[in-house]
Scaffold this motif. Sequence first.
Motif, PDB file in Angstrom:
ATOM      1  N   ILE A   1      56.827  43.294 -27.180  1.00  0.00           N
ATOM      2  CA  ILE A   1      57.688  42.108 -27.183  1.00  0.00           C
ATOM      3  C   ILE A   1      58.836  42.415 -28.140  1.00  0.00           C
ATOM      4  N   ASP A   2      60.012  42.644 -27.573  1.00  0.00           N
ATOM      5  CA  ASP A   2      61.162  43.105 -28.355  1.00  0.00           C
ATOM      6  C   ASP A   2      62.198  42.017 -28.597  1.00  0.00           C
ATOM      7  N   TRP A   3      62.013  40.842 -28.002  1.00  0.00           N
ATOM      8  CA  TRP A   3      62.974  39.750 -28.210  1.00  0.00           C
ATOM      9  C   TRP A   3      62.255  38.423 -28.064  1.00  0.00           C
ATOM     10  N   LEU A   4      62.388  37.574 -29.069  1.00  0.00           N
ATOM     11  CA  LEU A   4      61.837  36.223 -29.017  1.00  0.00           C
ATOM     12  C   LEU A   4      62.528  35.376 -30.069  1.00  0.00           C
ATOM     13  N   CYS A   5      63.126  34.276 -29.623  1.00  0.00           N
ATOM     14  CA  CYS A   5      63.755  33.311 -30.519  1.00  0.00           C
ATOM     15  C   CYS A   5      62.847  32.090 -30.624  1.00  0.00           C
ATOM     16  N   LEU A   6      62.626  31.617 -31.833  1.00  0.00           N
ATOM     17  CA  LEU A   6      61.751  30.467 -32.045  1.00  0.00           C
ATOM     18  C   LEU A   6      62.404  29.482 -33.011  1.00  0.00           C
ATOM     19  N   PRO A   7      62.274  28.162 -32.675  1.00  0.00           N
ATOM     20  CA  PRO A   7      61.468  27.580 -31.593  1.00  0.00           C
ATOM     21  C   PRO A   7      62.220  27.363 -30.279  1.00  0.00           C
ATOM     22  N   ARG A   8      63.552  27.643 -30.239  1.00  0.00           N
ATOM     23  CA  ARG A   8      64.345  27.358 -29.048  1.00  0.00           C
ATOM     24  C   ARG A   8      65.037  28.630 -28.580  1.00  0.00           C
ATOM     25  N   PHE A   9      65.579  28.560 -27.365  1.00  0.00           N
ATOM     26  CA  PHE A   9      66.344  29.690 -26.841  1.00  0.00           C
ATOM     27  C   PHE A   9      67.431  30.144 -27.812  1.00  0.00           C
ATOM     28  N   ASP A  10      68.100  29.173 -28.458  1.00  0.00           N
ATOM     29  CA  ASP A  10      69.255  29.494 -29.299  1.00  0.00           C
ATOM     30  C   ASP A  10      68.915  29.605 -30.775  1.00  0.00           C
ATOM     31  N   SER A  11      67.624  29.627 -31.108  1.00  0.00           N
ATOM     32  CA  SER A  11      67.202  29.802 -32.499  1.00  0.00           C
ATOM     33  C   SER A  11      67.321  31.268 -32.908  1.00  0.00           C
ATOM     34  N   PRO A  12      67.313  31.546 -34.207  1.00  0.00           N
ATOM     35  CA  PRO A  12      67.272  32.944 -34.647  1.00  0.00           C
ATOM     36  C   PRO A  12      66.026  33.656 -34.128  1.00  0.00           C
ATOM     37  N   ALA A  13      66.180  34.921 -33.794  1.00  0.00           N
ATOM     38  CA  ALA A  13      65.071  35.698 -33.240  1.00  0.00           C
ATOM     39  C   ALA A  13      64.140  36.174 -34.344  1.00  0.00           C
ATOM     40  N   CYS A  14      62.844  36.262 -34.006  1.00  0.00           N
ATOM     41  CA  CYS A  14      61.865  36.846 -34.931  1.00  0.00           C
ATOM     42  C   CYS A  14      61.429  38.232 -34.478  1.00  0.00           C
ATOM     43  N   PHE A  15      61.657  38.579 -33.207  1.00  0.00           N
ATOM     44  CA  PHE A  15      61.496  39.943 -32.706  1.00  0.00           C
ATOM     45  C   PHE A  15      62.877  40.394 -32.230  1.00  0.00           C
TER      46      PHE A  15
ATOM     47  N   LEU B   1      56.823  40.781 -37.765  1.00  0.00           N
ATOM     48  CA  LEU B   1      57.647  39.571 -37.686  1.00  0.00           C
ATOM     49  C   LEU B   1      58.833  39.723 -38.625  1.00  0.00           C
ATOM     50  N   ARG B   2      60.036  39.511 -38.095  1.00  0.00           N
ATOM     51  CA  ARG B   2      61.253  39.602 -38.903  1.00  0.00           C
ATOM     52  C   ARG B   2      62.148  38.428 -38.520  1.00  0.00           C
ATOM     53  N   PHE B   3      62.082  37.374 -39.314  1.00  0.00           N
ATOM     54  CA  PHE B   3      62.802  36.152 -38.984  1.00  0.00           C
ATOM     55  C   PHE B   3      64.304  36.292 -39.243  1.00  0.00           C
ATOM     56  N   ASP B   4      65.058  35.315 -38.735  1.00  0.00           N
ATOM     57  CA  ASP B   4      66.513  35.258 -38.927  1.00  0.00           C
ATOM     58  C   ASP B   4      67.183  36.543 -38.440  1.00  0.00           C
ATOM     59  N   TYR B   5      66.905  36.889 -37.181  1.00  0.00           N
ATOM     60  CA  TYR B   5      67.502  38.072 -36.551  1.00  0.00           C
ATOM     61  C   TYR B   5      67.204  39.355 -37.333  1.00  0.00           C
ATOM     62  N   GLY B   6      65.979  39.464 -37.833  1.00  0.00           N
ATOM     63  CA  GLY B   6      65.573  40.683 -38.518  1.00  0.00           C
ATOM     64  C   GLY B   6      65.950  40.749 -39.977  1.00  0.00           C
TER      65      GLY B   6
ATOM     66  N   THR C   1      66.093  48.663 -34.054  1.00  0.00           N
ATOM     67  CA  THR C   1      64.917  49.534 -34.059  1.00  0.00           C
ATOM     68  C   THR C   1      63.652  48.692 -34.132  1.00  0.00           C
ATOM     69  N   PRO C   2      62.477  49.287 -33.903  1.00  0.00           N
ATOM     70  CA  PRO C   2      61.230  48.521 -34.032  1.00  0.00           C
ATOM     71  C   PRO C   2      61.055  47.877 -35.400  1.00  0.00           C
ATOM     72  N   GLU C   3      61.655  48.452 -36.432  1.00  0.00           N
ATOM     73  CA  GLU C   3      61.513  47.885 -37.774  1.00  0.00           C
ATOM     74  C   GLU C   3      62.173  46.512 -37.895  1.00  0.00           C
ATOM     75  N   SER C   4      63.054  46.164 -36.955  1.00  0.00           N
ATOM     76  CA  SER C   4      63.711  44.857 -37.016  1.00  0.00           C
ATOM     77  C   SER C   4      62.867  43.760 -36.377  1.00  0.00           C
ATOM     78  N   GLY C   5      61.652  44.111 -35.968  1.00  0.00           N
ATOM     79  CA  GLY C   5      60.727  43.107 -35.470  1.00  0.00           C
ATOM     80  C   GLY C   5      60.331  43.320 -34.027  1.00  0.00           C
ATOM     81  N   ARG C   6      59.021  43.439 -33.803  1.00  0.00           N
ATOM     82  CA  ARG C   6      58.478  43.523 -32.449  1.00  0.00           C
ATOM     83  C   ARG C   6      56.973  43.309 -32.528  1.00  0.00           C
ATOM     84  N   TRP C   7      56.346  43.192 -31.355  1.00  0.00           N
ATOM     85  CA  TRP C   7      54.889  43.119 -31.274  1.00  0.00           C
ATOM     86  C   TRP C   7      54.458  43.967 -30.089  1.00  0.00           C
TER      87      TRP C   7
END
Length: 601
Positions: free
Chosen positions: A25-39, A118-123, A45-51
């Motif tokens: 999972i390389d892209w996910l914004c929470l809690p909404r589509f337009d929220s900052p991404a946590c992955f 997990l890397r909140f606020d766009y990594g 790179t993977p270090e910026s957040g993935r699962w």
Amino acid sequence: MVRIEDYAMVGDLHTAALISTEGSIDWLCLPRFDSPACFNALLDTPESGRWILAPEGGGECTRRRYRRHTLILETDWETEDGAVRVIDFMPPRDEVADIVRIVVGLHGKVRMKGQLALRFDYGHIMPWVRRDSHGLHAIAGPDSAYLVTEAPLRGQHMQTVSEFTVKAGERVPFVLTWAPSHVHRPRSVDAESVLESTEKFWRVWAGQSKVTGPYKDAVERSLITLKALTYAPTGGIVAAVTTSLPEQLGGPRNWDYRFCWLRDATLTLQALLAAGYTAEAAAWRDWLLRAVAGDPADLQIMYGIHGERRLPEMEIPWLAGYEGSAPVRIGNGAAGQLQLDVWGEVLDCLSLTRNSLLKHTDEAWDVQVALMEYLEGAWDQPDNGLWEMRGPRRHFTHSKIMAWVAADRMVRGVRDSGLPGPADRWEALRDTIRDDVMAHGYDAERNTFTQSYDRPELDASLLLIPRVGFLPPDDPRVIGTIDTIQRELTEDGFVLRYRPQESDDGLPGDEGVFLACSFWLVEALLGAGRRRQATELFERLLALRNDVGLLSEEWGVQSARHLGNTPQAFSHFALVTSALELHQQRTGRSDRPLASRAGRA
């Protein structure tokens, strides 16, 4: 290298995640589509957040698919020691967001490895993580996340690692739950129970479709995708779930598409109504009316999912961009542009609603009159055009034609539905705009309409001339425009929006062929009586979908890759209407519902 087409989507009608063929999972914004991404690995790179959850040896999956009639993804790997499946889905949202992953042993035994970063606020923010009796709890500012699993967990290099062996018949669930950090820990869902309820939800929803015929499966997958792009609380439909996937690999044409565009309004409504989704169509219309409420002079080309008007654009310098395509942008500065076509788009959409319901009343008529009265004094101004060009404003032919559409729909509202208004004045304006377009937007020597007044460049939006009713689909000037576009504005038979080097759009670089525009060519060819050509092009476009039926914004002819944000609502809506009209063997006007037979694709 993970290509854009290597991603599948799961979602909960509030947001969506992108999952690669490698099980990440390389892209996910929470809690909404337009929220900052946590992955954020999609854009860095993977270090910026993935699962990632996959066999220990890694690599691409052997196969994957959505369960029929659902948005539940099943990804299979076959290894030397056995076979394993990962089931990924997001249950339709309740109070909090859950993403569920279930590892299923198919035969033999497979050593699995999971890595959660997990890397909140766009990594930008690494959360505090602590173990508890259920699994993990991560917290950072307004965000908290809880991972629940019976699999072993350990910390390693600022990630959470899980290593275990799964045997045939075994099922190992993982549930990641997001909640605001200030609330108590939410209840944990049972993975198997919500798998059952999620499958039921999607099957019931898909079962409402009226679509049958040879393109039924493609249309259904597009409709499910479009449902997944819908923000359930408001009915707004985002253009895509991503930001900054490039229109040219390595280039700067990278934009945030997690908002709602008015240019999609009529196509959206027509597709949903034709397929039988009246509730979604009504929700979209209601979102539209709320968004445009206010001063008619302040109408925007796009809004947030709640109808927000301020979408300030900024760059995120700590993300390198997809394959180095910088900058990464959030927000969209084009929201403040003047695009005169949106007045016509809104009035066309509301006219379609009125015609679909066969109503002689319209509670939104006052809004439409106000929009028309503003346009009467503004239609002859230069603007930025349909494609949000950042170069000098011009008199774009499509913008003028959509002003004609606005006047035409208002006249019809008075003449056909008995609504109050100065029909004679609007008729005179309609004639004036038509004469202006024919004098300045049509090149008689070449027998083609042009992108802007008194200039030679072409534009794919000219293919919409018959769709909006400006000229009949078999008019010689329409045929000439189709022929010229096929000759001068295509690559490998697919349509470019325009040629950036010639059109002075204010940006460096280039872009791929635009998939929605290529579907417009399908409809234009069909209207011109070239059904065989239309069918061949449509089926070539279907072949560009990825392995799970998704389309991005563009296609790179030379690279043979998806380009731009994904999955793209504009591409999928155009696919649906093209399929319906091909089955019907005729095209329709944008302000008229597709005939009942068109429900069979």
